[in-house]
Design a protein around this motif. Structure first.
Motif, short mmCIF file in Angstrom:
data_model
loop_
_atom_site.label_atom_id
_atom_site.label_comp_id
_atom_site.label_asym_id
_atom_site.label_seq_id
_atom_site.Cartn_x
_atom_site.Cartn_y
_atom_site.Cartn_z
N ILE A 111 0.83 -1.21 0.00
CA ILE A 111 0.00 0.00 0.00
C ILE A 111 0.86 1.26 0.00
N ILE A 112 1.88 1.28 0.84
CA ILE A 112 2.74 2.45 0.91
C ILE A 112 3.50 2.63 -0.39
N GLU A 133 4.71 5.92 -5.07
CA GLU A 133 5.21 5.89 -6.45
C GLU A 133 4.43 6.79 -7.39
N VAL A 134 3.24 7.21 -7.00
CA VAL A 134 2.43 8.07 -7.86
C VAL A 134 3.21 9.33 -8.25
N VAL A 135 4.01 9.86 -7.34
CA VAL A 135 4.73 11.10 -7.64
C VAL A 135 5.73 10.94 -8.77
N LEU A 166 -6.35 14.38 -14.93
CA LEU A 166 -6.81 14.09 -13.57
C LEU A 166 -6.17 15.08 -12.61
N SER A 167 -6.95 15.51 -11.64
CA SER A 167 -6.38 16.37 -10.60
C SER A 167 -5.67 15.50 -9.57
N ILE A 168 -4.82 16.10 -8.78
CA ILE A 168 -4.13 15.36 -7.73
C ILE A 168 -5.14 14.84 -6.70
N GLU A 169 -6.23 15.58 -6.49
CA GLU A 169 -7.26 15.13 -5.57
C GLU A 169 -7.96 13.87 -6.09
N GLU A 170 -8.25 13.86 -7.41
CA GLU A 170 -8.87 12.67 -8.00
C GLU A 170 -7.92 11.48 -7.90
N ASP A 191 -7.84 10.09 -4.44
CA ASP A 191 -9.05 9.32 -4.18
C ASP A 191 -8.95 7.93 -4.80
N TYR A 192 -8.44 7.84 -6.03
CA TYR A 192 -8.29 6.54 -6.68
C TYR A 192 -7.30 5.66 -5.94
N VAL A 193 -6.19 6.23 -5.50
CA VAL A 193 -5.20 5.46 -4.74
C VAL A 193 -5.84 4.93 -3.45
#
Length: 71
Positions: A29-30, A35-37, A46-50, A53-55
């Motif tokens: 999970i971590i 790794e998204v960054v 996609l916004s960072i907020e979206e 939320d997906y993560v």
């Protein structure tokens, strides 16, 4: 990481989290979350907020559709 593993272990005790070694699941999970960054592109639609939320949804629910999607 230990705090995440402890939360996972507590969830395993009450049956709300799948059975897998808590430390392994915490690392998965971590790792997914951090790794998204490396690849996230705010200009790609996609916004960072979206994305956050997906993560969170994948971390909590996995990728299985409920109910299963029709093929």
């Amino acid at each position: 990481m230990q705090r995440v593993a402890d939360v996972i272990a507590a969830g395993q005790q009450d049956g709300s989290v799948m059975r897998m070694p808590p430390n392994a699941l915490a690392r998965l999970i971590i790792g997914m979350s951090t790794e998204v960054v490396r690849w996230f592109d705010a200009g790609a639609g996609l916004s960072i907020e979206e994305m956050a939320d997906y993560v969170a949804q994948v971390a909590i629910n996995g990728v299985r559709a409920d109910p299963p999607l029709a093929s």
